[in-house]
Structures are given as structure tokens and as C-alpha cells.
Write a protein that holds these residues in place. Structure first.
Motif, PDB file in Angstrom:
ATOM      1  N   LEU A  79       0.841  -1.198   0.208  1.00  0.00           N
ATOM      2  CA  LEU A  79       0.010  -0.107   0.122  1.00  0.00           C
ATOM      3  C   LEU A  79       0.815   1.241  -0.094  1.00  0.00           C
ATOM      4  CD1 LEU A  79      -2.620  -0.752   2.786  1.00  0.00           C
ATOM      5  CD2 LEU A  79      -2.776  -1.486   0.552  1.00  0.00           C
ATOM      6  N   LEU A  80       0.718   2.130  -0.791  1.00  0.00           N
ATOM      7  CA  LEU A  80       1.232   3.596  -1.042  1.00  0.00           C
ATOM      8  C   LEU A  80       0.295   4.526  -0.902  1.00  0.00           C
ATOM      9  CD1 LEU A  80       3.903   3.307  -3.887  1.00  0.00           C
ATOM     10  CD2 LEU A  80       4.359   2.749  -1.578  1.00  0.00           C
ATOM     11  N   LEU A  93      -2.025   4.458 -10.895  1.00  0.00           N
ATOM     12  CA  LEU A  93      -0.628   4.243 -10.558  1.00  0.00           C
ATOM     13  C   LEU A  93       0.239   5.161 -11.057  1.00  0.00           C
ATOM     14  CD1 LEU A  93       1.053   2.181  -9.309  1.00  0.00           C
ATOM     15  CD2 LEU A  93       1.467   0.883 -11.562  1.00  0.00           C
ATOM     16  N   ASN A  94      -0.102   5.884 -12.127  1.00  0.00           N
ATOM     17  CA  ASN A  94       0.930   6.940 -12.523  1.00  0.00           C
ATOM     18  C   ASN A  94       0.581   8.308 -11.695  1.00  0.00           C
ATOM     19  OD1 ASN A  94       1.750   5.584 -14.850  1.00  0.00           O
ATOM     20  ND2 ASN A  94       0.554   6.355 -16.268  1.00  0.00           N
ATOM     21  N   GLY A  95      -0.706   8.361 -11.134  1.00  0.00           N
ATOM     22  CA  GLY A  95      -0.648   9.589 -10.026  1.00  0.00           C
ATOM     23  C   GLY A  95      -0.091   9.322  -8.734  1.00  0.00           C
ATOM     24  N   ILE A  96      -0.022   8.073  -8.598  1.00  0.00           N
ATOM     25  CA  ILE A  96       0.887   7.660  -7.282  1.00  0.00           C
ATOM     26  C   ILE A  96       2.451   7.621  -7.597  1.00  0.00           C
ATOM     27  CG2 ILE A  96       1.664   5.788  -5.870  1.00  0.00           C
ATOM     28  CD1 ILE A  96      -1.363   6.281  -5.022  1.00  0.00           C
ATOM     29  N   ARG A  97       2.536   7.480  -8.823  1.00  0.00           N
ATOM     30  CA  ARG A  97       4.194   7.508  -9.171  1.00  0.00           C
ATOM     31  C   ARG A  97       4.476   8.850  -9.173  1.00  0.00           C
ATOM     32  NH1 ARG A  97       4.037   2.636 -13.339  1.00  0.00           N
ATOM     33  NH2 ARG A  97       4.870   1.238 -12.154  1.00  0.00           N
ATOM     34  N   ARG A  98       3.693   9.737  -9.488  1.00  0.00           N
ATOM     35  CA  ARG A  98       4.264  11.285  -9.184  1.00  0.00           C
ATOM     36  C   ARG A  98       4.592  11.664  -7.684  1.00  0.00           C
ATOM     37  NH1 ARG A  98       0.980  15.017 -13.557  1.00  0.00           N
ATOM     38  NH2 ARG A  98       1.047  13.727 -15.237  1.00  0.00           N
ATOM     39  N   ARG A  99       4.109  11.005  -6.973  1.00  0.00           N
ATOM     40  CA  ARG A  99       4.048  11.141  -5.436  1.00  0.00           C
ATOM     41  C   ARG A  99       5.287  10.809  -4.899  1.00  0.00           C
ATOM     42  NH1 ARG A  99      -1.750  10.411  -2.758  1.00  0.00           N
ATOM     43  NH2 ARG A  99      -0.671  11.405  -1.083  1.00  0.00           N
ATOM     44  N   PHE A 100       6.274   9.606  -5.526  1.00  0.00           N
ATOM     45  CA  PHE A 100       7.216   9.372  -4.935  1.00  0.00           C
ATOM     46  C   PHE A 100       8.633   9.608  -6.089  1.00  0.00           C
ATOM     47  CE2 PHE A 100       5.719   5.277  -6.533  1.00  0.00           C
ATOM     48  CZ  PHE A 100       6.709   4.771  -7.435  1.00  0.00           C
TER      49      PHE A 100
END
Lengths: 281, 109
Positions: A79-80, A93-100
Motif C-alpha cells: 500500500l502506498l 498508478l501514474n498518479g501515485i508514481r508522481r508522489r514518489f
């Protein structure tokens, strides 16, 4: 052999204040039938740094790749920001990837672009910011890593430590909430190792970024960690604060932490008999 | 993020409501550029409704400051929340922007 230190009261005050942003529950992974990660659970809060350590082949890089969504765990979940990355649609997932952000072992700079353009790359690709604003953001990031004034050097003109710092500046470009570091101090001299370790600490404490640092550099590990987790043959064999890890009398952990050749960690990792191997095939 | 403009005693005030981040700061940039292109001597950015500002927001304010320099203009910040002020301090940029407790103070200083 397995020793598990309780996190318990040892979690730092700073960490208690943060929201959990990374969580892995019982993740396992095998490649070609060979188990490389087995039942690993971990949690990282905002502003906290977790060091995942272990010798080469211990499964730490696989663990990192699963946390970042580059590999999928065979069992268990990651979970991220409270979202199960395995079940997210590509857009989410791309949205999450922008946050790390990710700091790669090699720096992973594009050799055809200068320092400025390398750091500006995610800003140009993923945002609508105009040129003038991007220029200021890049200068702010280079200032944070102590490289303002080196904007127009090419990667080939940089030392190893500078390349790592440019990599960190690029990882910081989008103001990530989590940074994953893959062996951030490998190949660096002791002074530059200390510089990078200090930078990791500063990013965590001043920006509140959660960090996951994969390393086998013990000095750096103890310097940056709020929590430590040791992997051996894909399994968690120890976890705790730096003080708890340093104070353990568990032989396996001691051998690794003290960097000794003699101990329970075998020199050879082959599981088959040599003669059988030589004569069998 | 919501942006709105008003004029208080002849001074343009940009009111911001919400987060200023990579997605929303281009809108703020556009708004501020509208005033700097008219060579407004003073622009007040009301940050009372801003809880979060990232590097792009900071950079947008710095760019407005740069654009106001040729005509000795200034960009004043009103009511920044503690964490926004902290980001400015971390970037060593507080000296660029006069900071006031309220829009009225910023307008009448």
C-alpha cells in the motif's frame, strides 16, 4: 536464526507524528521457483527513514522494486498512500508514481543532457509549468543538494558524488512525499558518503519526506535510519531502531553489522554439493 | 485551488483558496503575470486560504518578484499559514517578500 526486534516503544517521536505512507504486508516473491523474498512486512511514516539492509542477493533490491511497483509480489500486498498498487488502474498508478521519487544507484542521469536539463526533465514531462518557473524550481532543488552553479555541466564532467546529488535533485523535482534510494552511497569515498547521508537526513527532517533506503553501507545506514530492517536470504532476520540493531548479540546481525568474514553467514551460497555439480551434468 | 481578484484601495489583491502545487500554480502564474505586465507597483497575494504550497508555488512567487523588479514593484504576502512560511524560510526567500498579518496591513503599509 530468526530474531525479530519489536518496534514497540522505540519508534521515534518524529515518526509517531507522521501518517503511514508505505506499507507492505507479508510480501513474497520467487523467480524461476527460487524464493527471493519471503513474508516481508514493513511500514514507513511521513518524515521517517527506513533502511533495508542485507548483503548482496539478500532480496533488498527486489523488495524495493516491489514497493515501487516495478515488480509485483506473488503474495501479500503493498500500500502506498493507503492504496494497493497492484490493483490500481494505470492512470491511478501514474498518479501515485508522481508522489514518489527514486534515486538510482548509478544516478541514472541522461548523458546527453546537462545537469539543469536532467533535473528539469520530470517537470517538463509531467507538469504544465512554464519555462521561467521550471528554471527557478531547478535552481531551488540544486541549492538543496549543494550544486547550484553547476547547472551547465554534463554528467561526464561530474564526480560520482555529484552525480548522486544530481540524481537526488531530480528525485526532489516534483516535491515527492516518498523517496526510494537504491544504494545511495555505493562507490563513494567516505567524505562523500557522509555528505549524501547528511542530505538524506535533511530531506527527511526538513521536508517531511518518507524515505526507504536500500544499502549495505553500515555507516550510512546507522546515520540515516529511524528504523532498520535486515534481510537474509529473502527473509527479515532483524528489525528495530539503530540502537536496537547495534546492541543486538544475534550473531548473524553482528557479523553483518561488524563486517566480519567469520560467522554464520556462509561464504558460499550454493545449495548443491560441488562434486554432484561437477560430475552430474 | 480557487483564485479571485479584487482591488483594495487601488491595490490588486489575489485571493487564493486551496493548495498551490504543480497542477494549480500555472493558474496563479497567469494571474500574477497579468498584474506584473501592467506594471502594478504593489501586488498583494492573500495566502490565508492556503494550507499547502510546493516548490512550484514558491517558484511562481519568485517569478512574479523577478518580473516586478524592473519597475521597482513588490509582491506582498498576506496571512501565510505557518507551514507556507516555513517553506519560504527553508528556501531562504523570506527576504524577497514583505509578509503581513492581513490584507489590510499589506495594502496600507
Amino acid at each position: 536464526m530468526k530474531t525479530r526486534f519489536s518496534g514497540g516503544s522505540s519508534v521515534s517521536e518524529k515518526a509517531q507524528l507522521g501518517v503511514e505512507v508505505v506499507r507492505a504486508d507479508h510480501i513474497s516473491k520467487a523467480f524461476d521457483g527460487r524464493m527471493v523474498l519471503s513474508d516481508v512486512s514493513l511500514s514507513v511514516r511521513k518524515g521517517e527513514t527506513l533502511v533495508v539492509m542485507g548483503r548482496s542477493g539478500s532480496g533488498k533490491t527486489t523488495c524495493l522494486r516491489i514497493l515501487m511497483g516495478q515488480e509485483t509480489a506473488d503474495t501479500g500486498q503493498v500500500l502506498l498512500f493507503d492504496q494497493n498498487i497492484a490493483t490500481l488502474k494505470k492512470k491511478d498508478l501514474n498518479g501515485i508514481r508522481r508522489r514518489f521519487g527514486v534515486v538510482f544507484q548509478s544516478g541514472a542521469l541522461l548523458n546527453s543532457l546537462n545537469v539543469f536539463e536532467n533535473v528539469a526533465l520530470p517537470l517538463r514531462k509531467l507538469t504544465e509549468l512554464d519555462r521561467a518557473v521550471i528554471e527557478i524550481v531547478v535552481k531551488l532543488k540544486l541549492e538543496q543538494v549543494g550544486l547550484r552553479g553547476f547547472e551547465y555541466l554534463m554528467p561526464a564532467q561530474l564526480s560520482g558524488g555529484m552525480r548522486k546529488r544530481v540524481g537526488i535533485a531530480r528525485a526532489l523535482a516534483l516535491d515527492p512525499e516518498i523517496i526510494f534510494y537504491d544504494e545511495p552511497t555505493s562507490g563513494l569515498d567516505p567524505v562523500m558518503t557522509a555528505v549524501i547521508s547528511q542530505l538524506i537526513r535533511e530531506i527527511s527532517s526538513s521536508l517531511g519526506v518518507a524515505s526507504v533506503v536500500v544499502t549495505h553501507d553500515m555507516e550510512s545506514a546507522f546515520s540515516v535510519a529511524d528504523q532498520m530492517l535486515m534481510l537474509y536470504l529473502g527473509e527479515v532476520v532483524a528489525r528495530g531502531t539503530p540502537e536496537e540493531i547495534r546492541g543486538t548479540d544475534e550473531e548473524l546481525v553482528r557479523q553483518f553489522v561488524d563486517g566480519k568474514a567469520e560467522g554464520p553467514i556462509p561464504l558460499r551460497q550454493a545449495t548443491t554439493d560441488l562434486l554432484e555439480d561437477l560430475l552430474g551434468g | 485551488m480557487k483564485l479571485s481578484n479584487r482591488t483594495v484601495s487601488g491595490v490588486p489583491v489575489v485571493d487564493i483558496e486551496g493548495d498551490v502545487d504543480m497542477y494549480t500554480s500555472p493558474g496563479l502564474r497567469e494571474q500574477l503575470a497579468r498584474f506584473t505586465s501592467k506594471q502594478q507597483k504593489r501586488i498583494v497575494v492573500n495566502l490565508e486560504g492556503v494550507e499547502f504550497m510546493d516548490s512550484s508555488g514558491i517558484a511562481t512567487l519568485v517569478q512574479a518578484y523577478k518580473e516586478a523588479q524592473p519597475f521597482n514593484g513588490e509582491v506582498c504576502l498576506a496571512s501565510p499559514a505557518g507551514n507556507v512560511l516555513r517553506v519560504l524560510k527553508l528556501s531562504n526567500l523570506t527576504s524577497l517578500f514583505p509578509v503581513f498579518d492581513s490584507v489590510d496591513e499589506a495594502v496600507n503599509s
